[in-house]
Motif scaffolding. Structure first.
Motif, PDB file in Angstrom:
ATOM      1  N   SER A  81       0.835  -1.198   0.000  1.00  0.00           N
ATOM      2  CA  SER A  81       0.000   0.000   0.000  1.00  0.00           C
ATOM      3  C   SER A  81       0.875   1.255   0.000  1.00  0.00           C
ATOM      4  O   SER A  81       0.592   2.217  -0.728  1.00  0.00           O
ATOM      5  N   LEU A  82       1.946   1.235   0.792  1.00  0.00           N
ATOM      6  CA  LEU A  82       2.869   2.367   0.810  1.00  0.00           C
ATOM      7  C   LEU A  82       3.529   2.539  -0.548  1.00  0.00           C
ATOM      8  O   LEU A  82       3.647   3.661  -1.052  1.00  0.00           O
ATOM      9  N   ASP A  85       1.033   4.078  -2.932  1.00  0.00           N
ATOM     10  CA  ASP A  85       0.815   5.491  -2.613  1.00  0.00           C
ATOM     11  C   ASP A  85       1.999   6.355  -3.033  1.00  0.00           C
ATOM     12  O   ASP A  85       1.814   7.470  -3.538  1.00  0.00           O
ATOM     13  N   VAL A  86       3.207   5.858  -2.822  1.00  0.00           N
ATOM     14  CA  VAL A  86       4.396   6.622  -3.227  1.00  0.00           C
ATOM     15  C   VAL A  86       4.454   6.735  -4.741  1.00  0.00           C
ATOM     16  O   VAL A  86       4.709   7.812  -5.290  1.00  0.00           O
ATOM     17  N   ALA A  90       0.614  10.040  -3.757  1.00  0.00           N
ATOM     18  CA  ALA A  90      -0.213  10.342  -2.598  1.00  0.00           C
ATOM     19  C   ALA A  90       0.632  10.507  -1.334  1.00  0.00           C
ATOM     20  O   ALA A  90       0.264  11.232  -0.419  1.00  0.00           O
ATOM     21  N   LYS A  91       1.763   9.824  -1.273  1.00  0.00           N
ATOM     22  CA  LYS A  91       2.702   9.938  -0.157  1.00  0.00           C
ATOM     23  C   LYS A  91       4.087  10.149  -0.741  1.00  0.00           C
ATOM     24  O   LYS A  91       4.357   9.771  -1.886  1.00  0.00           O
ATOM     25  N   ARG A  92       4.946  10.735   0.065  1.00  0.00           N
ATOM     26  CA  ARG A  92       6.312  10.965  -0.386  1.00  0.00           C
ATOM     27  C   ARG A  92       7.276  10.336   0.596  1.00  0.00           C
ATOM     28  O   ARG A  92       6.998  10.264   1.789  1.00  0.00           O
ATOM     29  N   LEU A  93       8.380   9.889   0.077  1.00  0.00           N
ATOM     30  CA  LEU A  93       9.448   9.368   0.923  1.00  0.00           C
ATOM     31  C   LEU A  93      10.431  10.504   1.143  1.00  0.00           C
ATOM     32  O   LEU A  93      10.989  11.039   0.197  1.00  0.00           O
ATOM     33  N   ARG A  94      10.620  10.869   2.378  1.00  0.00           N
ATOM     34  CA  ARG A  94      11.533  11.954   2.701  1.00  0.00           C
ATOM     35  C   ARG A  94      12.793  11.351   3.300  1.00  0.00           C
ATOM     36  O   ARG A  94      12.756  10.373   4.015  1.00  0.00           O
ATOM     37  N   GLU A 119      14.493  14.041  -1.087  1.00  0.00           N
ATOM     38  CA  GLU A 119      13.607  12.922  -1.381  1.00  0.00           C
ATOM     39  C   GLU A 119      14.385  11.870  -2.149  1.00  0.00           C
ATOM     40  O   GLU A 119      15.346  12.172  -2.844  1.00  0.00           O
ATOM     41  N   ARG A 125      13.535   4.113  -5.240  1.00  0.00           N
ATOM     42  CA  ARG A 125      12.326   3.765  -4.482  1.00  0.00           C
ATOM     43  C   ARG A 125      12.077   2.262  -4.449  1.00  0.00           C
ATOM     44  O   ARG A 125      11.703   1.717  -3.414  1.00  0.00           O
TER      45      ARG A 125
END
Length: 160
Positions: A81-82, A85-86, A90-94, A119, A125
């Motif tokens: 799910s993560l 979303d990435v 919808a979500k970002r990896l910082r 990022e 990713r």
């Protein structure tokens, strides 16, 4: 007549002696068989207890396996799910990052991207998600093994 009576008494004495000897032999055999039966019954009871304990332990192992398998499936679902979303934005990896020494501390006004948070590169990713999945799998496997040792291995009598 005396001879006949004497022979009859001698025959009865011999027959009584033989019967007594046979009775003694049978009593001895009966004692040995009774002892063997008691030992066999004790062994059967021991095997029943071992089988009962083994069934309990197999049941416990099944419960542990089911719990950790469900946990692993949930963790994989969360990781997927993560990832989705990435990938969808919808979500970002910082990344918590600091500039290495020697890099100017004044930001260039020509580049607005310098003001954003660090990022992961899109190519990195997939590696991140693979590492996250491996970490989760390892943690869950270790927790399952620790649970197995605590509840099954340490519960076995005679192995301490």
């Amino acid at each position: 007549m005396n001879r006949l009576l004497l022979s009859l008494v001698a025959g009865l004495a011999i027959a009584t002696g033989l019967l007594w000897w046979q009775y003694s032999q049978n009593t001895e055999k009966l004692g040995e068989l009774t002892k063997g039966l008691e030992q066999s019954q004790a062994r059967v009871e021991s095997l029943r207890n071992t089988l009962r304990l083994q069934r309990q332990l197999y049941s416990e192992v099944g419960r542990i396996d089911q719990n950790h398998t469900e946990g692993q499936a949930d963790a994989q679902e969360q990781n997927e799910s993560l990832r989705v979303d990435v990938d969808a934005g919808a979500k970002r990896l910082r990344v918590s990052a600091v500039c290495p020494a020697g890099v100017p501390t004044t930001a260039s006004t020509a580049r607005s991207t310098d003001e954003s948070a660090a990022e992961l590169d899109p190519a990195a990713r997939s590696t991140y998600h693979a590492l996250r999945r491996q970490l989760t799998d390892t943690e869950l496997a270790l927790a399952g093994l620790q649970d197995y040792v605590r509840t099954v291995c340490l519960a076995m009598p005679g192995d301490q």
